[in-house]
Scaffold this motif. Structure first.
Motif, short mmCIF file in Angstrom:
data_model
loop_
_atom_site.label_atom_id
_atom_site.label_comp_id
_atom_site.label_asym_id
_atom_site.label_seq_id
_atom_site.Cartn_x
_atom_site.Cartn_y
_atom_site.Cartn_z
N GLN A 130 22.26 3.81 -0.87
CA GLN A 130 21.07 4.04 -1.61
C GLN A 130 19.78 2.98 -1.49
O GLN A 130 18.73 3.20 -1.93
N GLU A 131 20.28 2.04 -0.79
CA GLU A 131 19.00 1.14 -0.36
C GLU A 131 18.05 1.58 0.75
O GLU A 131 17.09 1.26 1.04
N ALA A 132 18.52 2.62 1.59
CA ALA A 132 17.94 3.47 2.51
C ALA A 132 16.81 4.46 1.92
O ALA A 132 16.87 4.62 0.97
N ASP A 133 16.01 4.63 3.24
CA ASP A 133 14.95 5.32 2.85
C ASP A 133 15.52 6.86 2.75
O ASP A 133 15.62 7.78 3.61
N ALA A 134 15.35 7.32 1.51
CA ALA A 134 15.71 8.62 0.90
C ALA A 134 15.61 8.94 -0.51
O ALA A 134 15.54 7.88 -1.21
N ASP A 135 15.33 10.13 -0.99
CA ASP A 135 15.00 10.47 -2.43
C ASP A 135 16.82 10.61 -2.76
O ASP A 135 17.03 11.88 -2.70
N TRP A 136 17.51 9.84 -3.34
CA TRP A 136 18.86 9.69 -3.62
C TRP A 136 18.97 10.70 -5.04
O TRP A 136 18.32 10.34 -6.08
N ILE A 137 19.78 11.66 -4.90
CA ILE A 137 19.91 12.72 -6.31
C ILE A 137 21.56 12.52 -6.32
O ILE A 137 22.38 12.75 -5.59
N ASP A 138 21.91 12.34 -7.86
CA ASP A 138 23.24 12.41 -8.20
C ASP A 138 23.65 14.15 -8.01
O ASP A 138 23.48 14.98 -8.69
N ALA A 139 24.32 14.29 -6.94
CA ALA A 139 24.78 15.65 -6.56
C ALA A 139 26.57 15.91 -7.08
O ALA A 139 27.12 16.77 -6.74
N SER A 140 26.89 15.01 -8.08
CA SER A 140 28.18 15.09 -8.47
C SER A 140 28.41 16.73 -8.89
O SER A 140 27.80 17.21 -9.75
N GLY A 141 29.76 17.13 -8.65
CA GLY A 141 30.01 18.45 -9.00
C GLY A 141 29.51 19.75 -8.33
O GLY A 141 30.28 20.73 -8.61
N ILE A 142 28.62 19.42 -7.40
CA ILE A 142 28.22 20.52 -6.94
C ILE A 142 29.24 21.49 -5.88
O ILE A 142 29.23 22.68 -6.18
N ILE A 143 29.77 20.53 -5.17
CA ILE A 143 30.80 21.16 -4.19
C ILE A 143 32.16 21.29 -4.98
O ILE A 143 32.67 22.29 -4.69
N ASP A 144 32.44 20.61 -5.93
CA ASP A 144 33.63 20.74 -6.70
C ASP A 144 33.66 22.14 -7.51
O ASP A 144 34.54 23.00 -7.59
N ASP A 145 32.36 22.56 -7.92
CA ASP A 145 32.28 23.74 -8.46
C ASP A 145 32.54 25.06 -7.67
O ASP A 145 33.23 25.92 -7.98
N LEU A 146 32.25 24.82 -6.30
CA LEU A 146 32.10 26.04 -5.45
C LEU A 146 33.91 25.97 -5.14
O LEU A 146 34.25 27.24 -4.62
N ARG A 147 34.62 25.12 -5.09
CA ARG A 147 35.93 25.10 -4.75
C ARG A 147 36.78 25.81 -6.19
O ARG A 147 38.02 26.14 -5.80
N GLN A 148 36.28 26.26 -7.23
CA GLN A 148 37.02 26.60 -8.40
C GLN A 148 37.52 28.06 -8.11
O GLN A 148 38.55 28.16 -8.69
N VAL A 149 36.59 28.89 -7.53
CA VAL A 149 37.14 30.14 -7.24
C VAL A 149 37.70 30.37 -5.74
O VAL A 149 37.22 30.11 -4.86
N LYS A 150 38.93 30.81 -6.14
CA LYS A 150 40.06 30.67 -4.76
C LYS A 150 39.62 32.08 -3.88
O LYS A 150 39.64 33.09 -4.66
N SER A 151 39.90 31.76 -2.67
CA SER A 151 39.80 32.92 -1.80
C SER A 151 41.25 33.67 -1.72
O SER A 151 42.23 32.84 -2.35
N PRO A 152 41.47 34.89 -1.02
CA PRO A 152 42.84 35.45 -0.91
C PRO A 152 43.78 34.40 -0.29
O PRO A 152 44.83 34.26 -0.70
N LEU A 153 43.18 33.63 0.82
CA LEU A 153 44.15 32.71 1.39
C LEU A 153 44.78 31.46 0.34
O LEU A 153 45.88 31.17 0.40
N GLU A 154 43.77 30.98 -0.31
CA GLU A 154 44.06 30.04 -1.18
C GLU A 154 45.03 30.52 -2.33
O GLU A 154 45.66 29.65 -2.74
N MET A 155 44.60 31.93 -2.93
CA MET A 155 45.53 32.34 -3.74
C MET A 155 46.89 32.38 -3.28
O MET A 155 48.23 31.99 -4.09
N GLU A 156 47.42 32.86 -1.98
CA GLU A 156 48.59 32.87 -1.47
C GLU A 156 49.04 31.50 -1.38
O GLU A 156 50.42 31.38 -1.65
N TYR A 157 48.43 30.36 -0.93
CA TYR A 157 48.85 29.07 -1.03
C TYR A 157 49.35 28.56 -2.46
O TYR A 157 50.35 27.85 -2.57
#
Length: 383
Positions: A130-157
């Protein structure tokens, strides 16, 4: 699917597209992902190397770069087909390679998410990045939430993992007897669940006497069971990293007076939780339904931190699937969706009634909750 590639390319492409859409919604140009479960979900990388920080850099166009130790290149080359590899030597800084990937993916100076809740991105790494040149935003949970709904393959597993944990738990229960050690019970469990197709779970199983019931996360250590004791079993199996936990309490030789009534109470609580798990409902509704069962038994002051939590992909040190526990806690407004999977608990311990608990892996379908761990009895068991 081959063992090397747990997900077809089309499934990975759909996931990357969903991640890019989430970046757009959150007005991010890119994201740095360091939660192992999310890296696996997007790339299929499955190994124990996650003990050292990995960072997956993703831009809004779906281009990805995976930064980790250079010694992991053979594994990454064998398993990952959709991300460029950036390997650092152990005397080099991970952050330098992350920032090179950030620049190469056109994110320098952009609005970039970083997962501040990740267990694996140490403060040193995060601060240097975060010392580098960018506008750093806390993105905790964004991808985690996408994983909560399982596809048919994930349900099979998940179903395959549930079968393995069920049969492993039955084998553990068969090993319970006067004079049995918790080593024997753990060995019986592992032998059967592995032969039924399970990989190592995120953690556990937890096997302990009721004298240590309240310790939550301790397991076998050499205890020997005798008549009148109880054996606490909270087990888990995994298939392609999809976790299926469950739990049962077994009495040795005899059970105290009132244990059968406690078992009936736990079963009623499980039924109430499952009845409240509905597409479009709220996570807090499940806790309220379970809490009403407790109150009906006179346990008006009995509260727990939750009556279950979501599960899915899980790497050590947890089977909960990431750096946070997403639970069925009191008052939770999280909207329930078809394809979510829960470890549901109906737990009555250290109360005015005799100790008893059950827990199950539960899949939310369009028709409601389906208990996947349905081979092991929930009723009072005495061995």
């Amino acid at each position: 699917m081959s063992i090397r590639h747990p997900f077809p390319q089309e499934e990975l492409a759909r996931r990357v597209a969903r991640a890019c859409a989430a970046l757009s919604v959150n007005e991010l140009d890119g994201i740095l992902i360091s939660v192992p479960e999310s890296i696996y979900w997007l790339t299929g990388l499955d190994h124990w190397g996650f003990f050292a920080a990995h960072v997956l850099v993703v831009n809004r166009n779906g281009e990805m770069a995976l930064v980790c130790r250079s010694m992991e290149q053979i594994t990454v080359d064998n398993q990952v087909r959709n991300a460029a590899f950036y390997g650092h030597k152990d005397h080099e800084e991970l952050s330098d390679y992350v920032l090179k990937a950030v620049a190469d993916l056109g994110l320098k100076g952009g609005r970039v998410g970083i997962e501040k809740r990740s267990l694996f991105l140490t403060p040193r790494h995060a601060e240097r990045i975060q010392e580098a040149d960018a506008d750093w935003i806390d993105a905790s949970g964004i991808i985690d939430d996408l994983r909560q709904v399982k596809s048919p393959l994930e349900m099979e597993y998940t179903r395959k993992a549930a079968r393995a944990v069920d049969l492993g738990t039955l084998a553990a229960i068969e090993a319970v007897r006067d004079g049995a050690s918790d080593y024997e019970i753990a060995a019986a469990y592992h032998h059967k669940m592995i032969l039924e197709g399970s990989e190592y779970p995120g953690f556990g199983p937890f096997i302990r006497p009721t004298t240590r019931l309240g310790e939550e996360h301790t397991t076998w250590r050499g205890d020997t069971f005798a008549n009148g004791d109880a054996v606490f079993l909270e087990t888990c199996a995994a298939y392609r990293k999809y976790q299926a936990p469950m739990g049962r309490l077994v009495y040795v030789g005899s059970a105290p007076a009132g244990a059968e009534k406690s078992a009936e109470l736990a079963i009623e609580g499980m039924q109430a939780i499952c009845a409240a798990l509905k597409p479009g409902g709220k996570a807090g509704d499940a806790y309220a339904a379970w809490r009403e069962v407790a109150a009906s038994a006179g346990l008006h002051d009995y509260e727990r931190h939750h009556c279950g939590y979501m599960v899915g992909i899980g790497f050590p040190p947890s089977w909960t699937g990431g750096s946070m526990v997403t639970s069925l806690f009191p008052g939770s407004d999280r909207v329930l969706e078809t394809g979510m999977v829960f470890h549901a608990h109906s737990w009555f311990t250290n109360t005015r009634v005799v100790d008893y608990f059950i827990s199950n892996t539960v899949l939310l379908t369009e028709f409601g909750a389906e208990i996947l761990t349905n081979q092991t009895p929930e009723t009072l068991m005495i061995r």
